[in-house]
Design an enzyme around this catalytic site. Sequence first.
Site, PDB file in Angstrom:
ATOM      1  N   THR A 162      -2.552   1.007  -4.701  1.00 38.93           N
ATOM      2  CA  THR A 162      -3.073   2.225  -4.117  1.00 38.93           C
ATOM      3  C   THR A 162      -4.332   2.717  -4.820  1.00 38.93           C
ATOM      4  O   THR A 162      -4.555   2.425  -6.003  1.00 38.93           O
ATOM      5  CB  THR A 162      -1.999   3.341  -4.170  1.00 38.93           C
ATOM      6  N   ALA A 163      -5.139   3.489  -4.078  1.00 38.18           N
ATOM      7  CA  ALA A 163      -6.308   4.136  -4.666  1.00 38.18           C
ATOM      8  C   ALA A 163      -5.922   5.373  -5.456  1.00 38.18           C
ATOM      9  O   ALA A 163      -6.745   5.941  -6.169  1.00 38.18           O
ATOM     10  CB  ALA A 163      -7.313   4.508  -3.574  1.00 38.18           C
ATOM     11  N   ASP A 177      -1.189  -0.056   6.087  1.00 36.48           N
ATOM     12  CA  ASP A 177      -1.463   0.595   7.368  1.00 36.48           C
ATOM     13  C   ASP A 177      -2.941   0.575   7.725  1.00 36.48           C
ATOM     14  O   ASP A 177      -3.313   0.903   8.847  1.00 36.48           O
ATOM     15  CB  ASP A 177      -1.023   2.066   7.311  1.00 36.48           C
ATOM     16  N   ASP A 194       0.854  -1.175   0.000  1.00 42.42           N
ATOM     17  CA  ASP A 194       0.000   0.000   0.000  1.00 42.42           C
ATOM     18  C   ASP A 194       0.898   1.236   0.000  1.00 42.42           C
ATOM     19  O   ASP A 194       2.049   1.173   0.432  1.00 42.42           O
ATOM     20  CB  ASP A 194      -0.888  -0.029   1.252  1.00 42.42           C
ATOM     21  N   ASP A 221      -0.195   5.078   0.701  1.00 43.38           N
ATOM     22  CA  ASP A 221      -0.420   6.148   1.663  1.00 43.38           C
ATOM     23  C   ASP A 221      -0.222   5.674   3.092  1.00 43.38           C
ATOM     24  O   ASP A 221      -0.858   4.724   3.554  1.00 43.38           O
ATOM     25  CB  ASP A 221      -1.845   6.691   1.520  1.00 43.38           C
ATOM     26  N   LYS A 266      -8.698  -3.548  -4.364  1.00 41.81           N
ATOM     27  CA  LYS A 266      -7.256  -3.799  -4.269  1.00 41.81           C
ATOM     28  C   LYS A 266      -6.987  -5.304  -4.283  1.00 41.81           C
ATOM     29  O   LYS A 266      -6.054  -5.778  -4.951  1.00 41.81           O
ATOM     30  CB  LYS A 266      -6.689  -3.198  -2.982  1.00 41.81           C
ATOM     31  N   ASN A 288      -8.903  -1.089   5.901  1.00 40.55           N
ATOM     32  CA  ASN A 288      -9.584  -1.217   4.612  1.00 40.55           C
ATOM     33  C   ASN A 288      -8.868  -2.173   3.671  1.00 40.55           C
ATOM     34  O   ASN A 288      -9.453  -2.653   2.698  1.00 40.55           O
ATOM     35  CB  ASN A 288      -9.716   0.153   3.950  1.00 40.55           C
TER      36      ASN A 288
END
Length: 321
Positions: free
Chosen positions: A181-182, A249, A74, A76, A226, A252
């Site tokens: 990542t989004a 982290d 991930d 962020d 994801k 979600n």
Amino acid sequence: MAALGWLTPRRRSATARSVLAGEASAEAARKTALTGTGAEAEIEAPAIEAPPEEPPAEPEFPVAGDDLAAAFFDLDNTVMQGAAIFHFGRGLYKREFFRRRELARFAWQQAWFRLAGVEDPEHMQDARDSALSIVKGHKVSELMAIGEEIYDEYMAERIWPGTRALAQAHLDAGQKVWLVTAAPVETATIIARRLGLTGALGTVAESVDGVYTGRLVGEPLHGPAKAEAVRALAAAEGLDLARCAAYSDSHNDIPMLSLVGHPYAINPDTKLRKHARTNDWRLRDYRTGRKAVKVGVPAAAGVGAIAGGAAAAIALHRRRK
């Protein structure tokens, strides 16, 4: 609000749109990797410190030469302090992509996320609509060029050294390493290339003849999407997910973390920390210097300020009507 139900923690299963988003992201990631996106690292990875004093409780990990394994990170607050889309928004404002009053709203929502510490579905919807309205009509090549500049201005110094060392350990073992990542796949691809990683899975915005249409392919790469992206990429690459690792982290990302045989909670939020402890997952927190809960996580250096923000809570500007 009914249309946002897929974003809430109560609905973790993949929808047709999240499967589409995951498959589109995997396809984009493989294309960029095959064309050389995963170039040599442009920053020097920090040295990995000695492991904890306790004797290892398991075989060395990652396993060198295991080409059926890969690592998924991930972005962020896992690889980078704060949210990529927040930093990208700062760069776009500097280049007058939107106005001051819109920046004020953007800043307020960032402050809200820092205090609340949760990913609110309504904010996610606003972030998606706002970002799409900004890029609509712009060339993909233009945003890529700007993204390179923004990385140097706002992102390079916010990479967590500890997580960067974990990624380097996989690279040194001969494994591929992907960001998940989004954030827009273009932004994620730039970051992956700058760090010397293999490539990136990110939210895919539709483009025709190299120009953004203002629509997404599927939905944002968040939560179950994801996991679908990782599943699709693993199938295309011939990976054994039971031998792969994933790092995040956020709670979600539990669907993605649960896919692999080696899940890691990095700088975890409260819900992920609890879930990781319950399921005996490895933990590492570079914000406070806490030691890993389980042996097997390289004790790489890296501390910094607690970074606020995640792509879900960032709105670049009010959607133009």
